[in-house]
Structures are given as structure tokens and as C-alpha cells.
Design a protein around this motif. Structure first.
Motif, PDB file in Angstrom:
ATOM      1  N   SER A  24       0.947  -0.884   0.089  1.00  9.75           N
ATOM      2  CA  SER A  24       0.107  -0.215   0.146  1.00  9.75           C
ATOM      3  C   SER A  24       0.656   1.421   0.062  1.00  9.75           C
ATOM      4  N   GLU A  25       0.740   2.563  -0.422  1.00 13.77           N
ATOM      5  CA  GLU A  25       1.366   3.559  -0.560  1.00 13.77           C
ATOM      6  C   GLU A  25       1.877   4.329   1.120  1.00 13.77           C
ATOM      7  N   SER A  26       0.241   3.945   2.408  1.00 15.09           N
ATOM      8  CA  SER A  26       1.106   4.210   3.561  1.00 15.09           C
ATOM      9  C   SER A  26       2.566   2.921   3.847  1.00 15.09           C
ATOM     10  N   THR A  27       2.101   2.357   3.712  1.00 11.63           N
ATOM     11  CA  THR A  27       3.574   0.913   3.383  1.00 11.63           C
ATOM     12  C   THR A  27       4.809   1.454   2.925  1.00 11.63           C
ATOM     13  N   ALA A  28       4.941   1.739   1.932  1.00 10.12           N
ATOM     14  CA  ALA A  28       5.926   2.145   1.068  1.00 10.12           C
ATOM     15  C   ALA A  28       6.633   3.410   1.754  1.00 10.12           C
ATOM     16  N   GLU A  29       5.619   4.451   2.252  1.00 16.88           N
ATOM     17  CA  GLU A  29       6.204   5.336   2.859  1.00 16.88           C
ATOM     18  C   GLU A  29       6.605   5.387   4.209  1.00 16.88           C
ATOM     19  N   ILE A  30       6.894   3.928   4.649  1.00 16.79           N
ATOM     20  CA  ILE A  30       6.619   4.237   5.779  1.00 16.79           C
ATOM     21  C   ILE A  30       8.411   3.308   5.666  1.00 16.79           C
ATOM     22  N   VAL A  31       8.504   2.450   4.678  1.00 12.04           N
ATOM     23  CA  VAL A  31       9.535   1.867   4.605  1.00 12.04           C
ATOM     24  C   VAL A  31      10.504   2.993   4.004  1.00 12.04           C
ATOM     25  N   SER A  32       9.918   3.616   3.611  1.00 12.89           N
ATOM     26  CA  SER A  32      10.552   4.553   2.616  1.00 12.89           C
ATOM     27  C   SER A  32      11.361   5.392   3.832  1.00 12.89           C
ATOM     28  N   PHE A  33      10.855   5.730   4.759  1.00  7.80           N
ATOM     29  CA  PHE A  33      11.343   6.528   5.666  1.00  7.80           C
ATOM     30  C   PHE A  33      12.286   6.064   6.740  1.00  7.80           C
ATOM     31  N   TYR A  34      12.458   5.220   6.480  1.00 12.93           N
ATOM     32  CA  TYR A  34      13.279   4.478   7.601  1.00 12.93           C
ATOM     33  C   TYR A  34      14.857   3.676   6.647  1.00 12.93           C
ATOM     34  N   GLU A  35      14.146   3.581   5.546  1.00 13.69           N
ATOM     35  CA  GLU A  35      15.525   3.535   4.609  1.00 13.69           C
ATOM     36  C   GLU A  35      16.157   4.911   4.713  1.00 13.69           C
ATOM     37  N   GLU A  36      15.285   5.839   4.150  1.00 10.98           N
ATOM     38  CA  GLU A  36      16.295   7.272   3.107  1.00 10.98           C
ATOM     39  C   GLU A  36      16.393   8.459   4.162  1.00 10.98           C
ATOM     40  N   ARG A  37      15.327   8.611   5.193  1.00  8.01           N
ATOM     41  CA  ARG A  37      15.397   9.910   5.770  1.00  8.01           C
ATOM     42  C   ARG A  37      15.751   9.345   7.430  1.00  8.01           C
ATOM     43  N   SER A  51      17.445   7.244  11.388  1.00  4.17           N
ATOM     44  CA  SER A  51      18.520   5.649  11.667  1.00  4.17           C
ATOM     45  C   SER A  51      17.790   5.161  13.044  1.00  4.17           C
ATOM     46  N   GLU A  52      16.931   4.195  12.679  1.00  2.00           N
ATOM     47  CA  GLU A  52      16.294   3.353  13.561  1.00  2.00           C
ATOM     48  C   GLU A  52      17.556   2.874  14.310  1.00  2.00           C
ATOM     49  N   ALA A  53      18.825   2.301  13.790  1.00  2.00           N
ATOM     50  CA  ALA A  53      20.459   1.884  14.635  1.00  2.00           C
ATOM     51  C   ALA A  53      20.785   2.216  15.423  1.00  2.00           C
ATOM     52  N   THR A  54      20.479   4.021  15.211  1.00  2.00           N
ATOM     53  CA  THR A  54      21.161   4.755  16.462  1.00  2.00           C
ATOM     54  C   THR A  54      19.930   5.550  17.419  1.00  2.00           C
ATOM     55  N   ARG A  55      18.725   4.969  17.052  1.00  2.89           N
ATOM     56  CA  ARG A  55      17.955   5.777  17.929  1.00  2.89           C
ATOM     57  C   ARG A  55      17.968   5.751  19.268  1.00  2.89           C
ATOM     58  N   LEU A  56      18.020   5.115  19.693  1.00  2.00           N
ATOM     59  CA  LEU A  56      18.363   4.452  21.083  1.00  2.00           C
ATOM     60  C   LEU A  56      19.309   5.262  22.164  1.00  2.00           C
ATOM     61  N   ASP A  57      19.974   5.393  20.882  1.00  2.00           N
ATOM     62  CA  ASP A  57      20.981   6.133  22.158  1.00  2.00           C
ATOM     63  C   ASP A  57      21.798   7.484  22.216  1.00  2.00           C
ATOM     64  N   ARG A  58      20.558   8.386  21.537  1.00  2.00           N
ATOM     65  CA  ARG A  58      20.208   9.518  21.101  1.00  2.00           C
ATOM     66  C   ARG A  58      19.851  10.239  21.718  1.00  2.00           C
ATOM     67  N   ARG A  59      18.905  10.583  22.794  1.00  2.00           N
ATOM     68  CA  ARG A  59      18.444  11.095  23.542  1.00  2.00           C
ATOM     69  C   ARG A  59      17.868  10.866  24.847  1.00  2.00           C
ATOM     70  N   PRO A  60      17.878  11.647  25.710  1.00  2.00           N
ATOM     71  CA  PRO A  60      17.220  10.867  27.303  1.00  2.00           C
ATOM     72  C   PRO A  60      16.466  10.368  27.144  1.00  2.00           C
ATOM     73  N   GLN A  61      15.207  10.347  26.366  1.00  2.00           N
ATOM     74  CA  GLN A  61      14.027   9.573  26.411  1.00  2.00           C
ATOM     75  C   GLN A  61      14.569   8.723  25.998  1.00  2.00           C
ATOM     76  N   ALA A  62      15.206   7.962  24.976  1.00  2.00           N
ATOM     77  CA  ALA A  62      15.134   7.216  24.120  1.00  2.00           C
ATOM     78  C   ALA A  62      15.978   5.861  25.252  1.00  2.00           C
ATOM     79  N   ARG A  63      16.716   7.096  25.649  1.00  2.00           N
ATOM     80  CA  ARG A  63      17.773   6.059  26.984  1.00  2.00           C
ATOM     81  C   ARG A  63      16.848   5.201  27.873  1.00  2.00           C
ATOM     82  N   LEU A  64      15.711   5.932  28.376  1.00  2.00           N
ATOM     83  CA  LEU A  64      14.860   5.536  28.916  1.00  2.00           C
ATOM     84  C   LEU A  64      13.979   4.769  28.707  1.00  2.00           C
TER      85      LEU A  64
END
Length: 265
Positions: free
Chosen positions: A2-15, A17-30
Motif C-alpha cells: 500500500s501507499e502508506s506501507t511504502a512511505e513507512i519503508v521509505s522513511f526508515y530506509e532513506e530519512r 536511522s533507527e539503528a542509532t535511535r535508542l542512544d541519541r536522547r534521554p527519552q530514548a535511553r529511558l
């Protein structure tokens, strides 16, 4: 796709970085600390077979593997699956949709649904994903379902000095609608009120439900203090409050993320 599914995939692949998210900010570290603590309290003794649905590049999967569990990861985003497979240690992973899992009934000791529910904007799809997580879990096995609080975005913008007239307007809209507008900066998402999330879990058939506020009520204070002299003190207080108030339903929506734990019928 679907269009929404394609946009979600594009967001994470092109715009993003989920790989570093949990280390970036206090909220994510919590989020990382408390999610792991809650999962370790929930899961059976190792070695258990754990299905990590929407597990991204594998941040939680690798921690659970280090604990001795056998983990399989399924994610919608091919790049996340590739990262999970290529990391150390490599994770057994495959591309898949949380609404239609390629797994046998009752084949897993526990199932984690830590991302897909808040990327599904239709209630029927969210219930279907939770029902699928229950289906593939052995009877009596634990299931964990994560969601984003309806109020997380505006509070985050306020804590990080990004709140403006446009965000005030968006805050009013979110109160009633709950759906993210992609132009705001995130991808397709739905932000839950607590009763909605509990109702969806009940409709899907999740038993023995417990609701947790993941980051606790002081996560935004940790964000606001991050560049000040008291950053570590405030973060430690926020973590202690997150632990203390974890299952206090009256405070759960003050967290950025909600986590429902329960068992497969």
C-alpha cells in the motif's frame, strides 16, 4: 504494498536511522533501559523462543540473545532486516508484515510487538496485528504490545524548545484524531489514548493485561535538562520515577511510550 506501507519503508530506509535511535536522547535511553527491564521481568527463563515482530535492526533482539534466548526478528523494512542479519551477533531475521505473520500457531514461547501497532492507523489493522502475535504464541505465553502516547509529540516539542503556533494547532488536532501528519516529521503513525490501547488488546484476545508507562512521567524533564549542569541528576530521577510509577494507570499517558503485557489465551 500500500501507499502508506511504502512511505513507512521509505522513511526508515532513506530519512531516518533507527539503528542509532535508542542512544541519541534521554527519552530514548529511558525507553531502552525500561523496555529491557520490563521484558526481562516478563519473559520465561532462558532459553526461550522469542519472536520479535517489528524489531528493527535488532537492538532488543541482541540483548535478549545475550541473555540466552533464541530470537527470530521480523520487520517490514528490508534495510532493518539486513542490518539485523549483518550485525554481531547476527540475528535470524526476515521481512514480514505484523498483520500476517509467516509463523505456525503457538510456535513461540513469547512474542514482542514493539513497533508495528503505532504504525497502523486503522484500528482493525492494529487489532489484527495483536491477534497475530497472540496466535503464534503458545497458550499462556507472554505477549508485549507497545504504543505511543497521544500526548508524547507535543510534550517532546515543548521539552526541546521546538514548540510553536503550528505545534499548538497540531496538539489540538491530535487530541481528537490521533493520526500523525507525515509532513510534521514522522511517518504514518497512530498515537493512543490508554483506554483505546486496552480496548484493542481486549478485542484481540490478550489475557492478564498489565499496562506500563515506559519512560515515566519525568522523561520530558530529562530532555529539557540534557545540556545543563544537572542532566545526570535529572535523568537518574526520571529513571527512578519510571520504575516506581510504571504500572500506575493514572500516570501512564504521561510517558512517551505505553507497553501492554499479557498472555496468549
Amino acid at each position: 504494498m500500500s501507499e502508506s506501507t511504502a512511505e513507512i519503508v521509505s522513511f526508515y530506509e532513506e530519512r531516518y536511522s533507527e539503528a542509532t535511535r535508542l542512544d541519541r536522547r534521554p527519552q530514548a535511553r529511558l525507553e531502552r533501559i525500561r523496555t529491557l527491564e520490563l521484558l526481562r521481568d516478563l519473559l520465561p527463563a532462558a532459553p526461550a523462543r522469542v519472536l520479535d515482530v517489528g524489531g528493527g535492526p535488532g537492538a532488543y533482539a541482541r540483548e535478549l540473545m545475550a541473555d540466552g534466548h533464541r530470537v527470530r526478528l521480523i520487520d517490514l523494512v528490508p534495510a532493518h532486516v539486513a542490518q539485523a542479519q549483518a550485525g554481531t551477533p547476527p540475528i535470524e531475521a526476515a521481512v514480514g508484515d505484523a498483520r500476517d505473520l509467516p509463523e505456525l500457531d503457538g510456535s513461540w514461547d513469547a512474542t514482542l510487538l514493539l513497533g508495528p501497532v503505532y504504525h497502523l492507523q486503522d484500528r482493525a489493522d492494529r487489532v489484527r496485528a495483536i491477534r497475530e502475535a497472540i496466535r503464534v504464541t503458545r497458550p499462556g505465553g507472554p505477549v508485549a504490545v507497545a504504543a505511543i502516547s497521544r500526548f508524547a509529540g507535543p510534550v517532546d516539542f515543548a521539552a526541546t524548545a521546538r514548540f510553536d503556533a503550528h505545534m499548538l494547532e497540531e496538539s489540538w488536532r491530535l487530541i481528537t484524531e490521533g493520526e500523525n501528519i507525515v509532513s510534521v516529521g514522522f511517518t504514518h503513525a497512530y498515537f493512543h489514548r490508554v483506554p483505546e490501547l486496552l480496548s484493542e488488546c481486549e478485542e484481540a484476545g490478550l489475557a492478564d493485561v498489565v499496562l506500563h508507562g515506559v519512560e515515566g512521567p519525568a522523561w520530558s524533564a530529562a530532555e529539557a535538562a540534557v545540556h545543563g549542569p544537572s542532566a545526570d541528576v535529572v535523568f537518574d530521577a526520571a529513571l527512578q520515577l519510571a520504575r516506581l510509577y510504571s504500572a500506575e494507570r493514572d500516570l501512564a499517558a504521561a510517558s512517551c511510550h505505553l507497553l501492554v503485557t499479557g498472555t496468549a489465551r
